[in-house]
Motif scaffolding. Structure first.
Motif, PDB file in Angstrom:
ATOM      1  N   VAL A  99       4.711  -4.047  -8.717  1.00 46.46           N
ATOM      2  CA  VAL A  99       3.644  -4.533  -9.736  1.00 46.46           C
ATOM      3  C   VAL A  99       2.592  -5.460  -9.271  1.00 46.46           C
ATOM      4  CG1 VAL A  99       3.469  -5.509 -12.144  1.00 46.46           C
ATOM      5  CG2 VAL A  99       5.739  -4.234 -11.434  1.00 46.46           C
ATOM      6  N   ILE A 100       1.199  -5.027  -9.630  1.00 43.85           N
ATOM      7  CA  ILE A 100       0.217  -5.873  -8.961  1.00 43.85           C
ATOM      8  C   ILE A 100      -0.581  -6.286 -10.296  1.00 43.85           C
ATOM      9  CG2 ILE A 100      -1.939  -5.626  -7.517  1.00 43.85           C
ATOM     10  CD1 ILE A 100      -0.720  -3.078  -6.477  1.00 43.85           C
ATOM     11  N   SER A 101      -1.035  -7.775 -10.119  1.00 42.14           N
ATOM     12  CA  SER A 101      -1.841  -8.276 -10.840  1.00 42.14           C
ATOM     13  C   SER A 101      -3.140  -8.633 -10.082  1.00 42.14           C
ATOM     14  CB  SER A 101      -1.329  -9.383 -11.593  1.00 42.14           C
ATOM     15  OG  SER A 101      -2.532 -10.030 -12.368  1.00 42.14           O
ATOM     16  N   ASP A 102      -4.136  -7.826 -10.288  1.00 39.94           N
ATOM     17  CA  ASP A 102      -5.485  -7.786  -9.733  1.00 39.94           C
ATOM     18  C   ASP A 102      -6.295  -9.003 -10.682  1.00 39.94           C
ATOM     19  OD1 ASP A 102      -7.354  -7.459  -7.597  1.00 39.94           O
ATOM     20  OD2 ASP A 102      -8.593  -6.798  -9.259  1.00 39.94           O
ATOM     21  N   ASP A 103      -6.833 -10.088 -10.085  1.00 43.01           N
ATOM     22  CA  ASP A 103      -7.617 -11.045 -10.694  1.00 43.01           C
ATOM     23  C   ASP A 103      -9.066 -10.817 -10.835  1.00 43.01           C
ATOM     24  OD1 ASP A 103      -6.886 -13.112 -12.438  1.00 43.01           O
ATOM     25  OD2 ASP A 103      -7.234 -14.758 -10.770  1.00 43.01           O
ATOM     26  N   LEU A 104      -9.440  -9.243 -11.291  1.00 42.65           N
ATOM     27  CA  LEU A 104     -10.725  -8.948 -11.374  1.00 42.65           C
ATOM     28  C   LEU A 104     -11.640  -8.813 -10.135  1.00 42.65           C
ATOM     29  CD1 LEU A 104     -11.779 -10.425 -15.025  1.00 42.65           C
ATOM     30  CD2 LEU A 104     -10.450  -8.348 -14.365  1.00 42.65           C
ATOM     31  N   SER A 105     -10.958  -8.343  -9.076  1.00 39.84           N
ATOM     32  CA  SER A 105     -11.645  -8.336  -7.870  1.00 39.84           C
ATOM     33  C   SER A 105     -12.918  -7.778  -7.715  1.00 39.84           C
ATOM     34  CB  SER A 105     -10.847  -7.620  -6.716  1.00 39.84           C
ATOM     35  OG  SER A 105      -9.801  -8.338  -6.504  1.00 39.84           O
ATOM     36  N   THR A 106     -14.041  -8.202  -6.949  1.00 37.33           N
ATOM     37  CA  THR A 106     -15.246  -7.686  -6.878  1.00 37.33           C
ATOM     38  C   THR A 106     -15.517  -6.799  -5.729  1.00 37.33           C
ATOM     39  OG1 THR A 106     -16.083  -9.697  -5.637  1.00 37.33           O
ATOM     40  CG2 THR A 106     -16.106  -9.347  -8.244  1.00 37.33           C
ATOM     41  N   ASP A 107     -14.402  -6.546  -4.944  1.00 40.51           N
ATOM     42  CA  ASP A 107     -14.541  -5.731  -3.696  1.00 40.51           C
ATOM     43  C   ASP A 107     -14.006  -4.697  -3.704  1.00 40.51           C
ATOM     44  OD1 ASP A 107     -11.994  -6.365  -3.571  1.00 40.51           O
ATOM     45  OD2 ASP A 107     -12.150  -7.186  -1.558  1.00 40.51           O
ATOM     46  N   LYS A 108     -13.410  -3.807  -2.761  1.00 43.18           N
ATOM     47  CA  LYS A 108     -12.610  -2.681  -3.049  1.00 43.18           C
ATOM     48  C   LYS A 108     -11.396  -2.610  -3.485  1.00 43.18           C
ATOM     49  CE  LYS A 108     -15.850  -0.309   0.182  1.00 43.18           C
ATOM     50  NZ  LYS A 108     -16.019   0.052   1.678  1.00 43.18           N
ATOM     51  N   THR A 109     -10.646  -3.678  -3.696  1.00 50.70           N
ATOM     52  CA  THR A 109      -9.184  -3.873  -4.054  1.00 50.70           C
ATOM     53  C   THR A 109      -8.932  -3.166  -5.152  1.00 50.70           C
ATOM     54  OG1 THR A 109      -9.205  -5.993  -3.126  1.00 50.70           O
ATOM     55  CG2 THR A 109      -7.463  -5.604  -4.439  1.00 50.70           C
ATOM     56  N   PRO A 110      -9.602  -3.087  -6.281  1.00 48.52           N
ATOM     57  CA  PRO A 110      -8.995  -1.951  -7.393  1.00 48.52           C
ATOM     58  C   PRO A 110      -9.185  -0.446  -7.041  1.00 48.52           C
ATOM     59  CG  PRO A 110     -10.742  -3.745  -8.179  1.00 48.52           C
ATOM     60  CD  PRO A 110     -10.825  -4.024  -6.640  1.00 48.52           C
ATOM     61  N   ALA A 111     -10.208  -0.141  -6.134  1.00 47.43           N
ATOM     62  CA  ALA A 111      -9.974   1.092  -5.812  1.00 47.43           C
ATOM     63  C   ALA A 111      -8.879   1.478  -4.955  1.00 47.43           C
ATOM     64  CB  ALA A 111     -11.393   1.412  -5.165  1.00 47.43           C
ATOM     65  N   ILE A 112      -8.522   0.477  -4.000  1.00 47.68           N
ATOM     66  CA  ILE A 112      -7.414   0.703  -3.249  1.00 47.68           C
ATOM     67  C   ILE A 112      -6.112   0.766  -4.119  1.00 47.68           C
ATOM     68  CG2 ILE A 112      -5.968  -0.349  -1.231  1.00 47.68           C
ATOM     69  CD1 ILE A 112      -8.762  -1.496  -0.308  1.00 47.68           C
ATOM     70  N   ILE A 113      -6.049  -0.065  -5.042  1.00 49.17           N
ATOM     71  CA  ILE A 113      -4.745  -0.063  -5.958  1.00 49.17           C
ATOM     72  C   ILE A 113      -4.647   1.246  -6.548  1.00 49.17           C
ATOM     73  CG2 ILE A 113      -3.742  -1.208  -7.926  1.00 49.17           C
ATOM     74  CD1 ILE A 113      -5.101  -3.964  -6.898  1.00 49.17           C
ATOM     75  N   ARG A 114      -5.540   1.820  -7.110  1.00 50.46           N
ATOM     76  CA  ARG A 114      -5.640   2.981  -7.940  1.00 50.46           C
ATOM     77  C   ARG A 114      -5.208   4.005  -6.897  1.00 50.46           C
ATOM     78  NH1 ARG A 114     -10.510   0.810 -10.286  1.00 50.46           N
ATOM     79  NH2 ARG A 114     -11.800   1.968  -8.903  1.00 50.46           N
ATOM     80  N   GLU A 115      -5.694   3.873  -5.770  1.00 47.63           N
ATOM     81  CA  GLU A 115      -5.315   5.010  -4.769  1.00 47.63           C
ATOM     82  C   GLU A 115      -3.715   5.192  -4.716  1.00 47.63           C
ATOM     83  OE1 GLU A 115      -5.304   5.502  -0.025  1.00 47.63           O
ATOM     84  OE2 GLU A 115      -7.220   4.710  -1.333  1.00 47.63           O
TER      85      GLU A 115
END
Length: 306
Positions: free
Chosen positions: A33-49
């Motif tokens: 379970v990941i909680s991303d703190d509204l990253s502004t780099d490519k982290t959200p895209a990697i998590i979605r992958e």
């Protein structure tokens, strides 16, 4: 059975390697379970992958605002799950392949000895690495001279022995985490206070994490001597750290004073009252109630800094 809680923020450089190390564990009955703190780099895209590639095993909370700190992000995660066992995970480390298996085995041993109704915490050692993953110090506990086997409540009042990215807690622990105060210094220190007061702690004397140092998290790579030199050079920071430590203790007393044993409450009350004593009384109280840090030098420094 096991939830791995990963707090992320702008972690595009290393988060893939961390996720892969978790997904390839020898114990496979786990979810991330990941909680991303509204990253502004490519982290959200990697998590979605990873969510798409591992449906049901990897999921991310949908946060609408930043938590404000790593510890708040972890506490947000801790209130979002209700699994039997929960582990904490940083975004930039690498887990050795049997970390979950070894930690869970020790947790099961504790439950056999103390029962599942007791809040239990298991943590362990780490190997410190550079940005490329090359080991700099095989044992962080040895390098920093941490008294990892000292689980007295009085010790956790003055020093944190636990590195959060090695932690596993059981379901009985979760009742303490529904509403964590903002006055806690760090999430792993608060967990240590709770476990030393109300539960049991066990330490695995073996590195199970490659703890990556890369400029933004240099604290883990500093030896005891380096930390001591920093304290001598920056007394303002030392005073601020002690101020936070006392606020944390006062908050703990306010929240849990009525649930503690008489002996534990006495220790906590004497610690909270240290600031109002003269130097001789402070030294005597620290000695009498065993408010000791990991080394004699650190304890001596505390006696003349509080």
């Amino acid at each position: 059975m096991v939830s791995v809680l990963l707090a992320s923020y702008n972690g595009e450089k290393y988060i893939r390697e961390q996720l892969d190390s978790i997904l390839s564990q020898t114990f496979s009955d786990l979810s991330i379970v990941i909680s991303d703190d509204l990253s502004t780099d490519k982290t959200p895209a990697i998590i979605r992958e990873y969510e798409e590639q591992y449906p049901g095993r990897v999921k991310c909370l949908r946060n609408s605002k930043r938590s404000g700190s790593a510890q708040n992000n972890f506490f947000r995660l801790l209130t979002s799950v209700s699994d039997d066992y929960v582990m904490l995970c940083d975004q930039d480390d690498v887990w050795l392949s049997d970390k979950v298996e070894v930690t869970l085995r020790e947790m099961k041993r504790l439950e056999t000895e103390w029962g599942k109704e007791i809040p239990l915490l298991v943590h362990g050692d780490l190997s410190v690495t550079d940005k490329a993953g090359r080991i700099l110090h095989k044992s962080m506990a040895d390098f920093q001279k941490i008294a990892v086997h000292d689980n007295r409540f009085s010790h956790y009042l003055v020093e944190n022995n636990i590195t959060g990215n090695t932690v596993m807690v059981n379901r009985a622990f979760m009742r303490f985490l529904a509403d964590v105060p903002e006055e806690c210094v760090m999430h792993d220190w608060w967990l240590g206070l709770l476990a030393s007061c109300f539960g049991r702690i066990s330490y695995i004397d073996r590195p199970l994490v490659l703890y990556r140092q890369h400029g933004k998290n240099q604290m883990g790579s500093k030896s005891g001597k380096e930390q001591y030199a920093e304290r001598v050079q920056n007394q303002d920071a030392v005073r601020e750290n002690y101020r936070k430590m006392f606020v944390q203790a006062q908050t703990f007393l306010k929240l849990y004073g009525n649930e503690m044993s008489r002996e534990q409450r006495a220790v906590l009350e004497h610690f909270v009252g240290l600031s109002g004593k003269n130097r001789a009384e402070k030294i005597y109280t620290i000695w009498k109630y065993k408010l000791m840090k990991s080394t004699h030098m650190r304890t001596l420094g505390q006696m003349f800094s509080i």
